[in-house]
Design a protein around this motif. Structure first.
Motif, PDB file in Angstrom:
ATOM      1  N   SER A   1       1.191  -1.601  -0.130  1.00 21.50           N
ATOM      2  CA  SER A   1       0.135  -0.226   0.298  1.00 21.50           C
ATOM      3  C   SER A   1       0.742   1.132  -0.331  1.00 21.50           C
ATOM      4  O   SER A   1       2.095   1.256   0.390  1.00 21.50           O
ATOM      5  CB  SER A   1      -1.099  -0.018   1.093  1.00 21.50           C
ATOM      6  N   ALA A   2       0.245   2.284  -0.281  1.00 22.67           N
ATOM      7  CA  ALA A   2       1.064   2.863  -1.024  1.00 22.67           C
ATOM      8  C   ALA A   2       0.703   3.721   0.734  1.00 22.67           C
ATOM      9  O   ALA A   2       2.367   4.986   1.057  1.00 22.67           O
ATOM     10  CB  ALA A   2       0.145   4.641  -1.218  1.00 22.67           C
ATOM     11  N   GLU A   3       0.396   4.016   1.539  1.00 23.88           N
ATOM     12  CA  GLU A   3       0.249   4.264   2.648  1.00 23.88           C
ATOM     13  C   GLU A   3       1.775   3.639   3.515  1.00 23.88           C
ATOM     14  O   GLU A   3       2.083   4.173   4.543  1.00 23.88           O
ATOM     15  CB  GLU A   3      -1.411   3.637   4.114  1.00 23.88           C
ATOM     16  N   CYS A   4       1.842   1.941   3.468  1.00 24.72           N
ATOM     17  CA  CYS A   4       2.882   1.922   4.705  1.00 24.72           C
ATOM     18  C   CYS A   4       4.480   2.691   3.848  1.00 24.72           C
ATOM     19  O   CYS A   4       5.267   2.628   4.766  1.00 24.72           O
ATOM     20  CB  CYS A   4       3.059   0.463   4.078  1.00 24.72           C
ATOM     21  N   VAL A   5       4.355   2.550   2.509  1.00 24.12           N
ATOM     22  CA  VAL A   5       5.511   3.516   2.053  1.00 24.12           C
ATOM     23  C   VAL A   5       5.353   4.392   2.322  1.00 24.12           C
ATOM     24  O   VAL A   5       7.104   4.878   2.697  1.00 24.12           O
ATOM     25  CB  VAL A   5       4.781   2.846   0.854  1.00 24.12           C
ATOM     26  N   ARG A   6       4.402   5.525   2.330  1.00 26.68           N
ATOM     27  CA  ARG A   6       5.020   6.713   3.104  1.00 26.68           C
ATOM     28  C   ARG A   6       5.445   7.123   4.504  1.00 26.68           C
ATOM     29  O   ARG A   6       5.782   7.350   5.217  1.00 26.68           O
ATOM     30  CB  ARG A   6       3.994   7.237   2.897  1.00 26.68           C
ATOM     31  N   SER A   7       4.589   5.942   5.012  1.00 25.97           N
ATOM     32  CA  SER A   7       4.677   5.930   6.718  1.00 25.97           C
ATOM     33  C   SER A   7       6.061   5.767   6.740  1.00 25.97           C
ATOM     34  O   SER A   7       7.081   5.990   8.373  1.00 25.97           O
ATOM     35  CB  SER A   7       3.793   4.981   6.986  1.00 25.97           C
ATOM     36  N   PHE A   8       6.901   4.502   6.375  1.00 20.10           N
ATOM     37  CA  PHE A   8       8.502   4.071   6.414  1.00 20.10           C
ATOM     38  C   PHE A   8       9.179   5.231   6.019  1.00 20.10           C
ATOM     39  O   PHE A   8      10.217   5.304   6.934  1.00 20.10           O
ATOM     40  CB  PHE A   8       8.235   2.709   5.610  1.00 20.10           C
ATOM     41  N   LEU A   9       9.140   5.295   4.891  1.00 20.68           N
ATOM     42  CA  LEU A   9       9.910   6.694   4.349  1.00 20.68           C
ATOM     43  C   LEU A   9       9.852   7.763   5.187  1.00 20.68           C
ATOM     44  O   LEU A   9      10.856   8.609   5.618  1.00 20.68           O
ATOM     45  CB  LEU A   9       9.360   7.415   2.905  1.00 20.68           C
ATOM     46  N   VAL A  10       8.925   8.870   5.984  1.00 14.96           N
ATOM     47  CA  VAL A  10       8.553   9.477   6.897  1.00 14.96           C
ATOM     48  C   VAL A  10       9.163   9.107   8.223  1.00 14.96           C
ATOM     49  O   VAL A  10      10.295  10.120   8.931  1.00 14.96           O
ATOM     50  CB  VAL A  10       7.784   9.814   6.694  1.00 14.96           C
ATOM     51  N   SER A  11       9.278   8.183   8.560  1.00 11.40           N
ATOM     52  CA  SER A  11      10.134   7.793   9.622  1.00 11.40           C
ATOM     53  C   SER A  11      11.300   7.183   9.454  1.00 11.40           C
ATOM     54  O   SER A  11      12.229   7.451  10.727  1.00 11.40           O
ATOM     55  CB  SER A  11       8.755   6.204  10.227  1.00 11.40           C
ATOM     56  N   HIS A  12      11.594   7.325   8.550  1.00  8.26           N
ATOM     57  CA  HIS A  12      13.203   7.249   8.600  1.00  8.26           C
ATOM     58  C   HIS A  12      14.091   8.807   7.433  1.00  8.26           C
ATOM     59  O   HIS A  12      15.011   8.702   7.181  1.00  8.26           O
ATOM     60  CB  HIS A  12      13.247   6.239   7.824  1.00  8.26           C
ATOM     61  N   SER A  13      12.622   9.168   7.322  1.00  3.53           N
ATOM     62  CA  SER A  13      13.509  10.758   6.869  1.00  3.53           C
ATOM     63  C   SER A  13      14.118  10.329   4.950  1.00  3.53           C
ATOM     64  O   SER A  13      15.257  11.059   4.814  1.00  3.53           O
ATOM     65  CB  SER A  13      14.240  11.768   7.534  1.00  3.53           C
ATOM     66  N   LEU A  14      13.581   9.490   4.310  1.00  9.57           N
ATOM     67  CA  LEU A  14      13.697   9.194   3.239  1.00  9.57           C
ATOM     68  C   LEU A  14      12.423   9.726   2.163  1.00  9.57           C
ATOM     69  O   LEU A  14      12.875   9.792   1.174  1.00  9.57           O
ATOM     70  CB  LEU A  14      13.237   8.167   2.986  1.00  9.57           C
ATOM     71  N   ASP A  15      11.414  10.629   2.812  1.00  6.99           N
ATOM     72  CA  ASP A  15      10.797  11.160   1.840  1.00  6.99           C
ATOM     73  C   ASP A  15      11.223  12.108   0.797  1.00  6.99           C
ATOM     74  O   ASP A  15      10.603  12.548  -0.025  1.00  6.99           O
ATOM     75  CB  ASP A  15       9.087  11.621   2.960  1.00  6.99           C
ATOM     76  N   GLY A  16      11.755  13.228   1.680  1.00 11.11           N
ATOM     77  CA  GLY A  16      12.562  14.053   0.810  1.00 11.11           C
ATOM     78  C   GLY A  16      12.767  13.781  -0.554  1.00 11.11           C
ATOM     79  O   GLY A  16      13.282  14.332  -1.625  1.00 11.11           O
ATOM     80  N   TYR A  17      13.739  12.616   0.011  1.00 12.00           N
ATOM     81  CA  TYR A  17      14.869  11.958  -1.545  1.00 12.00           C
ATOM     82  C   TYR A  17      13.271  10.720  -3.226  1.00 12.00           C
ATOM     83  O   TYR A  17      13.688  11.413  -4.232  1.00 12.00           O
ATOM     84  CB  TYR A  17      15.592  10.722  -1.718  1.00 12.00           C
ATOM     85  N   VAL A  18      12.107  11.213  -2.847  1.00  8.77           N
ATOM     86  CA  VAL A  18      11.317  10.386  -2.954  1.00  8.77           C
ATOM     87  C   VAL A  18      10.505  11.378  -3.815  1.00  8.77           C
ATOM     88  O   VAL A  18       9.419  11.582  -3.154  1.00  8.77           O
ATOM     89  CB  VAL A  18      10.199   9.029  -2.402  1.00  8.77           C
TER      90      VAL A  18
ATOM     91  N   VAL B   1      -6.415   0.864  -5.030  1.00  6.38           N
ATOM     92  CA  VAL B   1      -6.974  -0.302  -3.864  1.00  6.38           C
ATOM     93  C   VAL B   1      -8.603  -0.740  -4.905  1.00  6.38           C
ATOM     94  O   VAL B   1      -8.813  -0.497  -6.081  1.00  6.38           O
ATOM     95  CB  VAL B   1      -8.055   1.374  -3.492  1.00  6.38           C
ATOM     96  N   ASN B   2      -8.731  -2.341  -4.787  1.00  5.64           N
ATOM     97  CA  ASN B   2      -9.765  -2.653  -5.462  1.00  5.64           C
ATOM     98  C   ASN B   2      -9.483  -3.199  -6.553  1.00  5.64           C
ATOM     99  O   ASN B   2     -10.417  -3.269  -6.717  1.00  5.64           O
ATOM    100  CB  ASN B   2     -10.900  -1.891  -5.071  1.00  5.64           C
ATOM    101  N   ARG B   3      -8.080  -3.285  -7.415  1.00  2.47           N
ATOM    102  CA  ARG B   3      -7.777  -3.816  -8.716  1.00  2.47           C
ATOM    103  C   ARG B   3      -6.428  -4.379  -8.214  1.00  2.47           C
ATOM    104  O   ARG B   3      -5.352  -3.687  -8.745  1.00  2.47           O
ATOM    105  CB  ARG B   3      -7.274  -2.392  -9.558  1.00  2.47           C
ATOM    106  N   PRO B   4      -6.122  -5.246  -7.265  1.00  6.84           N
ATOM    107  CA  PRO B   4      -5.327  -6.520  -7.055  1.00  6.84           C
ATOM    108  C   PRO B   4      -4.771  -7.133  -8.271  1.00  6.84           C
ATOM    109  O   PRO B   4      -3.620  -7.257  -8.409  1.00  6.84           O
ATOM    110  CB  PRO B   4      -5.499  -7.458  -6.248  1.00  6.84           C
TER     111      PRO B   4
END
Length: 227
Positions: free
Chosen positions: A122-139, A147-150
């Protein structure tokens, strides 16, 4: 395949796309994937007992999601929400980024590459991890599973097309760093190059057989090749 292959592949790219689980994060290191898959399977089977046998045959949460959607889209959406919640919990206890991941993000940014994450998580978990490790500024962009389209998860090229569109580059200008066969397949289907991150010994031959433009066992090698 070695550093020369990495350098040549990266030199042809203007955008670097990262798969998330593997190249950047071991998503289920702290909350094991089989445990999550079991919990999702139990939830689905409680609503549709006919799914029980089929779902207990896999320990992959994403496969549980696919199978549930195939049987019942409304139930699949419930499992989707539960999986996203589990992924957010998982990345909170997953530990630090993959060794060499930060250096690779730094090198890509320093080389002027546009950076996106394309993931079946999920995009939510990716963003959560990037923010928590201060990596969101690179991405610049995060493209998670729709969602709803696996059915649009990799190996479908949807996420690569979307990343290229958002980064304002052609798919042929992108290189995807991924640790699974589906990453290589999705990249080539989109017309992009693929670097296989062989974090398990058996993967090297699989990636070479799939035609990956370069293969490496170390994310650090990618960072070094980009410098």
């Amino acid at each position: 395949m070695g550093v020369d292959d990495l350098s040549k592949t990266l030199a042809r790219s203007t955008a670097v796309l990262f798969d998330f689980d593997g190249p950047l994060c071991d998503v289920f290191a702290g909350l094991p994937a089989p445990q999550v898959a079991d919990e999702l399977a139990r939830q689905a089977a409680s609503h549709d007992p006919a799914l029980s046998t089929k779902l207990t045959e896999t320990d992959d949460p994403l496969e549980v999601l696919r199978l549930t959607f195939q049987a019942d889209q409304d139930l699949g959406l419930q499992v989707e929400h539960a999986l996203t919640s589990a992924e957010i919990k998982a990345v909170a206890v997953a530990g630090p980024p993959t060794p060499g991941a930060v250096a690779t993000l730094e090198a890509a940014e320093a080389a002027g590459r546009r950076i996106a994450v394309v993931s079946n998580n999920s995009a939510e978990c990716v963003r959560s991890f990037l923010v928590s490790h201060s990596l969101d500024g690179y991405v610049r962009e995060v493209i998670g599973r729709p969602v709803n389209r696996p059915d649009l998860m990799k190996p479908h090229p949807h996420s690569l097309y979307r990343a290229a569109e958002l980064l304002a580059v052609a798919p042929s200008e992108c290189v995807l760093i991924g640790d699974s066969l589906t990453d290589i397949q999705a990249a080539h289907e989109a017309g992009s190059a693929a670097i296989g991150y062989a974090n398990k010994p058996r993967k090297r031959s699989v990636f070479i057989g799939a035609g990956a433009e370069a293969v490496t066992e170390r994310m650090e090698d990618i960072a070094e090749a980009m410098r």
